[in-house]
Design an enzyme around this catalytic site. Sequence first.
Site, PDB file in Angstrom:
ATOM      1  N   ARG A  77       0.833  -1.209   0.000  1.00 43.66           N
ATOM      2  CA  ARG A  77       0.000   0.000   0.000  1.00 43.66           C
ATOM      3  C   ARG A  77       0.862   1.251   0.000  1.00 43.66           C
ATOM      4  O   ARG A  77       0.505   2.285  -0.574  1.00 43.66           O
ATOM      5  CB  ARG A  77      -0.936   0.010   1.220  1.00 43.66           C
ATOM      6  CG  ARG A  77      -1.691   1.336   1.401  1.00 43.66           C
ATOM      7  CD  ARG A  77      -2.753   1.228   2.471  1.00 43.66           C
ATOM      8  NE  ARG A  77      -2.236   0.809   3.755  1.00 43.66           N
ATOM      9  CZ  ARG A  77      -1.665   1.612   4.656  1.00 43.66           C
ATOM     10  NH1 ARG A  77      -1.512   2.910   4.396  1.00 43.66           N
ATOM     11  NH2 ARG A  77      -1.240   1.150   5.810  1.00 43.66           N
ATOM     12  N   TYR A 129     -16.642  17.049 -15.826  1.00 46.08           N
ATOM     13  CA  TYR A 129     -16.955  15.625 -15.741  1.00 46.08           C
ATOM     14  C   TYR A 129     -17.963  15.388 -14.618  1.00 46.08           C
ATOM     15  O   TYR A 129     -17.833  15.913 -13.511  1.00 46.08           O
ATOM     16  CB  TYR A 129     -15.671  14.834 -15.500  1.00 46.08           C
ATOM     17  CG  TYR A 129     -15.873  13.411 -15.072  1.00 46.08           C
ATOM     18  CD1 TYR A 129     -16.597  12.517 -15.864  1.00 46.08           C
ATOM     19  CD2 TYR A 129     -15.346  12.951 -13.866  1.00 46.08           C
ATOM     20  CE1 TYR A 129     -16.795  11.198 -15.456  1.00 46.08           C
ATOM     21  CE2 TYR A 129     -15.532  11.637 -13.464  1.00 46.08           C
ATOM     22  CZ  TYR A 129     -16.270  10.771 -14.261  1.00 46.08           C
ATOM     23  OH  TYR A 129     -16.460   9.477 -13.859  1.00 46.08           O
ATOM     24  N   ASP A 202      -7.111  18.892 -15.231  1.00 44.78           N
ATOM     25  CA  ASP A 202      -7.415  17.532 -15.681  1.00 44.78           C
ATOM     26  C   ASP A 202      -7.061  17.448 -17.165  1.00 44.78           C
ATOM     27  O   ASP A 202      -7.688  18.082 -18.007  1.00 44.78           O
ATOM     28  CB  ASP A 202      -8.895  17.231 -15.453  1.00 44.78           C
ATOM     29  CG  ASP A 202      -9.238  15.766 -15.723  1.00 44.78           C
ATOM     30  OD1 ASP A 202      -8.596  15.163 -16.598  1.00 44.78           O
ATOM     31  OD2 ASP A 202     -10.165  15.246 -15.084  1.00 44.78           O
ATOM     32  N   LYS A 227      -8.304   6.082 -19.530  1.00 45.96           N
ATOM     33  CA  LYS A 227      -8.655   6.543 -20.871  1.00 45.96           C
ATOM     34  C   LYS A 227      -7.455   6.433 -21.822  1.00 45.96           C
ATOM     35  O   LYS A 227      -6.976   5.347 -22.079  1.00 45.96           O
ATOM     36  CB  LYS A 227      -9.190   7.975 -20.781  1.00 45.96           C
ATOM     37  CG  LYS A 227     -10.235   8.205 -19.681  1.00 45.96           C
ATOM     38  CD  LYS A 227     -11.410   7.268 -19.753  1.00 45.96           C
ATOM     39  CE  LYS A 227     -12.587   7.688 -18.869  1.00 45.96           C
ATOM     40  NZ  LYS A 227     -12.316   7.698 -17.428  1.00 45.96           N
TER      41      LYS A 227
END
Length: 411
Positions: A77, A129, A202, A227
């Site tokens: 982690r 978004y 972004d 994406k």
Amino acid sequence: MLKIGKKFANFSKFRLITTTSTYGFREQDPSFATKIIHVAQEPEQWSDGNPIVMPISLSTTFKQEAPGKFVSCEYSRLDNPTRNTVERIVASLEGAKYGLAYSSGMAAITTVFNLLSPGDHIVSSTDLYGGTSIYLKQVADRLNIKTTFVDVTDPANIEKAINENTRLVWMETPSNPGLNLVDIEKVAAIVRSKNNVLLAIDNTFLSPYFQRPFEFGVDIVVHSATKYLNGHSDVLMGILLTNDDQLHDRLRFLQRTIGAVPSPFECYLLNRGMKTLPVRMRQHMENGLAVARFLENHPSIERVLHPGLLSHPQHELAKRQSYGHSGMITFFLKGGKPECRAFVKRLKVIILGESLGGYESLVKIPALMPESYQLGVPVNLIRLSVGLEYVGDLIADLDQALKAAVHCNVD
């Protein structure tokens, strides 16, 4: 496969010779492709036989030399060799000092908002978004982190909205789904003139291949790596990047504490997918511009938005701050819900589905999503992610579906 009629077998007038500078965009770094293949990929760093392909480190824990003394990783982690490699390569592509990987694009986005405290204020773009919009309106607001939404295409609106409690300016450029652009350099200058305000961009729609916001002075760059970075519709991941040492330390603390990190296998797939990013993005651009030009001349279409088109209101800004454009197109179909439903139902090659940036072409009608997810989006707005198929097939598919939409005889 849809048969192509003679009308679209020769589509040369819609094609683009994929040299971005030919169309006025910034000149691309010719070594970008070399960088993406070789940065952080040195075979000597892997202990087992110098493999060319990065190994997948599935171990969740690592042997310590003494209590609290470990070679490079302690617990997966906190650090993982496969994840660390992916973070390094994306940082290199964006021209950043640090990269941080997350389990999704939203995990990366909400980590940025977790830098803030109750009473802090955000200035954000209105065209946004849906997932980000929901978080700001329904989660951050409940935590007393308020957001002012403005039209960021005019930098003056951002300056007016910044107050003494503002700690973050958040923008997408190009935006989702309106493909609005932000003058990054002007906004960065405004934010730098304020005290204790961060600027986050972004960059999902363009990828580092077509836009590198750090060149204009931003603090944080965000990607939904799901994406274009991955490009194969089989990875869920987000990326944050920064050049600031203290900001990196704060983000790294949040990454490790909240624990929204990707699996080693996801990181391996992203590393593999990114190897073809330059080739894919050039083809996305070529196909996308060809389709946009076709749609712009189609009688069933009201308007087409694509920064590479002369008709885009910010075409000159696109050429000035980016190296090209991806396969993202927004267009407005003549009619309403019935016509839109008929259009997507008749598509044979292009797939009706969520997401974008994969090798396959995807179409979405944002207004027909749940109302809380896409408020205020015109019902006839259609978002198209143009993939890597033969563009003649895509144009023929669009044409026959648009003709069906005019007759609107959907079941």
